[in-house]
Write a protein that holds these residues in place. Structure first.
Motif, PDB file in Angstrom:
ATOM      1  N   ILE A   1      -6.880  13.931   4.350  1.00 56.48           N
ATOM      2  CA  ILE A   1      -5.879  13.811   5.401  1.00 56.48           C
ATOM      3  C   ILE A   1      -5.074  12.522   5.216  1.00 56.48           C
ATOM      4  O   ILE A   1      -3.862  12.518   5.380  1.00 56.48           O
ATOM      5  CB  ILE A   1      -6.550  13.827   6.785  1.00 56.48           C
ATOM      6  N   LEU A   2      -5.745  11.440   4.885  1.00 59.11           N
ATOM      7  CA  LEU A   2      -5.058  10.166   4.661  1.00 59.11           C
ATOM      8  C   LEU A   2      -5.649   9.501   3.437  1.00 59.11           C
ATOM      9  O   LEU A   2      -6.854   9.277   3.366  1.00 59.11           O
ATOM     10  CB  LEU A   2      -5.201   9.247   5.878  1.00 59.11           C
ATOM     11  N   SER A   3      -4.791   9.168   2.495  1.00 57.69           N
ATOM     12  CA  SER A   3      -5.189   8.394   1.319  1.00 57.69           C
ATOM     13  C   SER A   3      -4.366   7.126   1.310  1.00 57.69           C
ATOM     14  O   SER A   3      -3.154   7.159   1.528  1.00 57.69           O
ATOM     15  CB  SER A   3      -4.932   9.175   0.033  1.00 57.69           C
ATOM     16  N   GLN A   4      -5.015   5.993   1.072  1.00 59.84           N
ATOM     17  CA  GLN A   4      -4.332   4.707   0.983  1.00 59.84           C
ATOM     18  C   GLN A   4      -4.712   4.055  -0.337  1.00 59.84           C
ATOM     19  O   GLN A   4      -5.897   3.992  -0.679  1.00 59.84           O
ATOM     20  CB  GLN A   4      -4.728   3.785   2.124  1.00 59.84           C
ATOM     21  N   VAL A   5      -3.703   3.575  -1.055  1.00 62.40           N
ATOM     22  CA  VAL A   5      -3.914   2.936  -2.344  1.00 62.40           C
ATOM     23  C   VAL A   5      -3.179   1.606  -2.346  1.00 62.40           C
ATOM     24  O   VAL A   5      -1.992   1.554  -2.007  1.00 62.40           O
ATOM     25  CB  VAL A   5      -3.383   3.827  -3.492  1.00 62.40           C
ATOM     26  N   VAL A   6      -3.874   0.533  -2.713  1.00 59.77           N
ATOM     27  CA  VAL A   6      -3.212  -0.764  -2.877  1.00 59.77           C
ATOM     28  C   VAL A   6      -2.612  -0.789  -4.271  1.00 59.77           C
ATOM     29  O   VAL A   6      -3.299  -0.594  -5.264  1.00 59.77           O
ATOM     30  CB  VAL A   6      -4.211  -1.924  -2.682  1.00 59.77           C
ATOM     31  N   LEU A   7      -1.301  -1.028  -4.323  1.00 54.65           N
ATOM     32  CA  LEU A   7      -0.585  -1.007  -5.590  1.00 54.65           C
ATOM     33  C   LEU A   7      -0.274  -2.392  -6.132  1.00 54.65           C
ATOM     34  O   LEU A   7      -0.111  -2.570  -7.337  1.00 54.65           O
ATOM     35  CB  LEU A   7       0.727  -0.235  -5.435  1.00 54.65           C
ATOM     36  N   TRP A   8      -0.153  -3.387  -5.249  1.00 57.00           N
ATOM     37  CA  TRP A   8       0.280  -4.716  -5.667  1.00 57.00           C
ATOM     38  C   TRP A   8      -0.210  -5.710  -4.632  1.00 57.00           C
ATOM     39  O   TRP A   8      -0.310  -5.385  -3.445  1.00 57.00           O
ATOM     40  CB  TRP A   8       1.808  -4.721  -5.744  1.00 57.00           C
TER      41      TRP A   8
ATOM     42  N   THR B   1       0.832  -1.197   0.000  1.00 58.65           N
ATOM     43  CA  THR B   1       0.000   0.000   0.000  1.00 58.65           C
ATOM     44  C   THR B   1       0.870   1.251   0.000  1.00 58.65           C
ATOM     45  O   THR B   1       1.988   1.247   0.502  1.00 58.65           O
ATOM     46  CB  THR B   1      -0.917   0.050   1.237  1.00 58.65           C
ATOM     47  N   ALA B   2       0.319   2.295  -0.581  1.00 61.76           N
ATOM     48  CA  ALA B   2       0.931   3.616  -0.542  1.00 61.76           C
ATOM     49  C   ALA B   2       0.021   4.512   0.295  1.00 61.76           C
ATOM     50  O   ALA B   2      -1.189   4.561   0.058  1.00 61.76           O
ATOM     51  CB  ALA B   2       1.097   4.182  -1.943  1.00 61.76           C
ATOM     52  N   GLU B   3       0.599   5.198   1.260  1.00 63.83           N
ATOM     53  CA  GLU B   3      -0.148   6.125   2.113  1.00 63.83           C
ATOM     54  C   GLU B   3       0.417   7.525   1.919  1.00 63.83           C
ATOM     55  O   GLU B   3       1.633   7.697   1.906  1.00 63.83           O
ATOM     56  CB  GLU B   3      -0.028   5.725   3.582  1.00 63.83           C
ATOM     57  N   TYR B   4      -0.464   8.485   1.781  1.00 60.88           N
ATOM     58  CA  TYR B   4      -0.041   9.872   1.610  1.00 60.88           C
ATOM     59  C   TYR B   4      -1.191  10.786   1.993  1.00 60.88           C
ATOM     60  O   TYR B   4      -2.323  10.349   2.154  1.00 60.88           O
ATOM     61  CB  TYR B   4       0.412  10.127   0.164  1.00 60.88           C
ATOM     62  N   SER B   5      -0.874  12.065   2.152  1.00 62.97           N
ATOM     63  CA  SER B   5      -1.922  13.033   2.449  1.00 62.97           C
ATOM     64  C   SER B   5      -1.857  14.150   1.422  1.00 62.97           C
ATOM     65  O   SER B   5      -0.807  14.450   0.865  1.00 62.97           O
ATOM     66  CB  SER B   5      -1.752  13.595   3.862  1.00 62.97           C
ATOM     67  N   THR B   6      -3.010  14.736   1.154  1.00 58.13           N
ATOM     68  CA  THR B   6      -3.121  15.847   0.209  1.00 58.13           C
ATOM     69  C   THR B   6      -3.924  16.964   0.878  1.00 58.13           C
ATOM     70  O   THR B   6      -4.383  16.818   2.013  1.00 58.13           O
ATOM     71  CB  THR B   6      -3.831  15.406  -1.090  1.00 58.13           C
ATOM     72  N   ALA B   7      -4.101  18.048   0.138  1.00 57.64           N
ATOM     73  CA  ALA B   7      -4.906  19.152   0.670  1.00 57.64           C
ATOM     74  C   ALA B   7      -6.370  18.734   0.823  1.00 57.64           C
ATOM     75  O   ALA B   7      -7.065  19.202   1.722  1.00 57.64           O
ATOM     76  CB  ALA B   7      -4.807  20.360  -0.255  1.00 57.64           C
ATOM     77  N   ASN B   8      -6.840  17.821  -0.043  1.00 57.80           N
ATOM     78  CA  ASN B   8      -8.236  17.377   0.016  1.00 57.80           C
ATOM     79  C   ASN B   8      -8.472  16.258   1.019  1.00 57.80           C
ATOM     80  O   ASN B   8      -9.568  16.137   1.554  1.00 57.80           O
ATOM     81  CB  ASN B   8      -8.703  16.904  -1.357  1.00 57.80           C
TER      82      ASN B   8
END
Length: 179
Positions: free
Chosen positions: A99-106, A90-97
Motif C-alpha cells: 500500500i505504501l512504499s518509501q525509499v530514501v534516495l539521497w 524520499t520517494a513514496e509510491y504504492s504497488t499491488a503488493n
C-alpha cells in the motif's frame, strides 16, 4: 562537621542541578520556533530497468534511475540551538503488493555555519531505487519529498517535511541501455 568529601559532593550536585535547569531553559527558548521551509523538486530524467537483485532472492526486480533538481533555502532553520540538519529525499509510491512504499534516495548533513542554500541541478540519487517486485514500471504516482531532522544542542529531535512535493510517472517500458 562537614568533611571535605561531603562539601565536594554538595558543590558537584548543585552545579549539575544548575546546568540541568539552564539546559531546560535553553530548550524552552526555542520550543515554539517554526522550522518550516519551502523546496522545489523536479525530475530531469526517469528510467526503469528490470534486473536481478543479487542482494536478495536473485529474482528480477525493478530498479529506477532518477536525475533530479532540488532548490531550497534552509538558512531560517538555524538558530543558536541547532547544531546540524540531516536532510533526506524520499520517494513514496504504492504497488499491488504494498500500500505504501518509501525509499530514501539521497541524504546530506548540513552543519551550522555551512551554506544552507541548496541549488542542485541534474543530481543523481545517492542510493539505489529498488522495488521488491515489478511495481515501478508504469507507476503513475511516485512522489518525491524533502524532509529533515533537526539536531539541537538541547531539546527535542523533530522530523519535518518541506513544503513542496513533486510527483512523476515511471515509463511504461523498461530501458535496455546502459546508464
Amino acid at each position: 562537621m562537614h568533611s571535605l568529601l561531603s562539601r565536594g559532593n554538595a558543590i558537584v550536585a548543585y552545579t549539575l542541578s544548575l546546568l540541568a535547569c539552564l539546559t531546560f531553559l535553553c530548550f524552552l527558548s526555542t520550543l515554539f520556533v517554526d522550522y518550516t521551509a519551502n523546496s522545489s523538486i523536479n525530475t530531469v530524467k526517469v528510467v526503469v530497468k528490470n534486473v536481478p537483485d543479487y542482494s536478495a532472492s536473485r529474482e528480477k526486480c525493478d530498479l529506477g534511475f532518477i536525475t533530479f533538481d532540488l532548490q531550497a533555502n534552509l538558512t531560517n532553520l538555524f538558530n543558536w540551538n541547532v547544531k546540524q540538519l540531516f536532510l533526506y529525499l524520499t520517494a513514496e509510491y504504492s504497488t499491488a503488493n504494498n500500500i505504501l512504499s518509501q525509499v530514501v534516495l539521497w541524504d546530506k548533513i548540513i552543519l551550522r555555519g555551512e551554506n544552507a542554500v541548496l541549488d542542485f541541478k541534474s543530481m543523481n540519487t545517492k542510493y539505489y531505487f529498488w522495488d521488491d517486485g515489478n511495481g515501478l514500471r508504469g507507476n503513475p504516482n511516485v512522489t518525491l519529498t524533502l524532509s529533515w531532522n533537526i539536531i539541537p544542542n538541547a531539546g527535542l529531535l523533530p522530523s519535518l517535511v518541506a513544503n513542496g512535493r513533486h510527483s512523476f510517472t515511471f515509463p511504461s517500458e523498461y530501458t535496455v541501455a546502459r546508464l
